[in-house]
Write an enzyme that holds these catalytic residues in place. Sequence first.
Site, PDB file in Angstrom:
ATOM      1  CG  PHE A 116      -0.260   0.286   2.535  1.00  0.00           C
ATOM      2  CD1 PHE A 116       0.041   1.574   2.937  1.00  0.00           C
ATOM      3  CD2 PHE A 116       0.090  -0.752   3.387  1.00  0.00           C
ATOM      4  CE1 PHE A 116       0.679   1.830   4.151  1.00  0.00           C
ATOM      5  CE2 PHE A 116       0.713  -0.509   4.597  1.00  0.00           C
ATOM      6  CZ  PHE A 116       1.012   0.782   4.984  1.00  0.00           C
ATOM      7  CE  LYS A 168      -3.182  -8.643  -3.763  1.00  0.00           C
ATOM      8  NZ  LYS A 168      -3.730  -7.679  -2.706  1.00  0.00           N
ATOM      9  CD  GLU A 208      -5.843  -5.683   0.715  1.00  0.00           C
ATOM     10  OE1 GLU A 208      -5.676  -6.061   1.890  1.00  0.00           O
ATOM     11  OE2 GLU A 208      -5.006  -5.900  -0.194  1.00  0.00           O
ATOM     12  CB  SER A 243       5.377  -7.260   6.365  1.00  0.00           C
ATOM     13  OG  SER A 243       4.584  -8.429   6.134  1.00  0.00           O
ATOM     14  CB  CYS A 272      10.643  -0.853   3.064  1.00  0.00           C
ATOM     15  SG  CYS A 272      11.256  -0.592   1.384  1.00  0.00           S
ATOM     16  CD  GLU A 287       9.026  -2.716   8.130  1.00  0.00           C
ATOM     17  OE1 GLU A 287       9.461  -2.062   7.171  1.00  0.00           O
ATOM     18  OE2 GLU A 287       8.489  -3.834   7.997  1.00  0.00           O
TER      19      GLU A 287
END
Length: 500
Positions: free
Chosen positions: A150, A174, A177, A227, A282, A383
Amino acid sequence: MTKIVNHWIGGKTAEGASGTYGPVTNPATGEVTTKVAFASVEEVDAAVAAAKEAFRTWGQSSLAQRTSVLFKFRALLDAHRDEIAELITAEHGKVHSDALGEVARGLEIVDLACGINVQLKGELSTQVASRVDVASIRQPLGVVAGITPFNFPAMVPMWMFPLAIACGNTFVLKPSEKDPSASVRLAELLAEAGLPEGVFNVVHGDKVAVDRLLEHPDVKAVSFVGSTPIARYIHTTASANGKRVQALGGAKNHMLVLPDADLDAAADAAVSAAYGSAGERCMAISAVVAVGAIGDELVEKIRERAEKIKIGPGDDPASEMGPLITATHRDKVASYVAGAADEGAEVVLDGTGHTVDGFENGHWIGISLLDKVPTTAKAYQDEIFGPVLCVLRTETYEVAIDLINSSPFGNGTAIFTRDGGAARRFQLEVEAGMVGVNVPIPVPVGYHSFGGWKDSLFGDHHIYGNDGTHFYTRGKVVTTRWPDPADAPSGVDLGFPRNH
């Protein structure tokens, strides 16, 4: 009326048929503005089938045809960058300047793909034996998939699909969402640029869609950014199904500040790297390691700067930091700050109670700064993916480098110093895939590759750059021997003197 985001399959919009939808919120207001269709197994299969059919011709197309489409796509992307940035801000929440920066970094990889000819050229050795030549060539894999996060809904997909399709593959994306609209707009621009139907497809969804891509026999490779736990799952599952995998995971990026550093520059860098895009990246710096007696002064300089950051809606030009993506994520980030003091940290700034007038239902959190954080604290170990910066203290460089290298993550790191010898030692001794010297977020340019070490990367290939080209192609070696034309069969005259 609530907007609906559907799939993109075979060059056109495909309305969701599963009956399952997910909510998409405006993070600044907390309001559900959009519904996104979640794909069933059958819908994923339809996208893969469209990509497989398209590969029959796209995989055999000329480099000139592929790059011609990509040049047109680049021009369209450049012309529509503001529009795409607005879609990102509306669903992710980041400020418009950050969203524009994301599109610009994606454009870098499109540029690389437009010049893919050089990366795809093969090698030839002649006369390795009498009349024997050996050539090495690279060919596309077939249908490849990308599963993206995201936090960069336009940039990370563009780290994948431009190179993949330039190499002759077809692609199934993909996206997250949580902010799906940018990916569909990219698909529309690709179609407008002349990309044949089925070469690029988008399916939205959750674990159902992901698992089907990981197990589908016609998907040859999977790229992932997200992640570490999910990256490990992607790598294990896709590999077990015989697929090539590059799975980029999480991070805990350290910034080492030596006593000789320019502390104003280091503080500026720490603030922008820790709190930019609300820390939802990240490559964010989430741990500053201060060496020697500079700790108090450095923390004070960071605090002074952090307190001045203007937090507000991403579409407000005055805003420097927007909200977090969801209320659930906001609450999780806040929990690390709430528990920090009990774990031995000093809470210098606590942003957990921050709100914005007129937008009280938004997913707001302010700036948090934790000092003297022990390595046993959850705020250091995990994280956080939010605007929380930990400061750790060490007496020597040797202790600091051991601390950094003890982290299970190895994505990015940075050192701030005026000493070239110290910087040289650091870049050789630190266990991380990307290193900055007086550069807080060392994201490589497009023609170098992006990727970490240890639990920040699963698979052998980094993303984009030369690694990206190699990931999306496979090598073939052709050994050829032709008879001398002077030995042509009786009755065939090629105009060469006979050897007999």
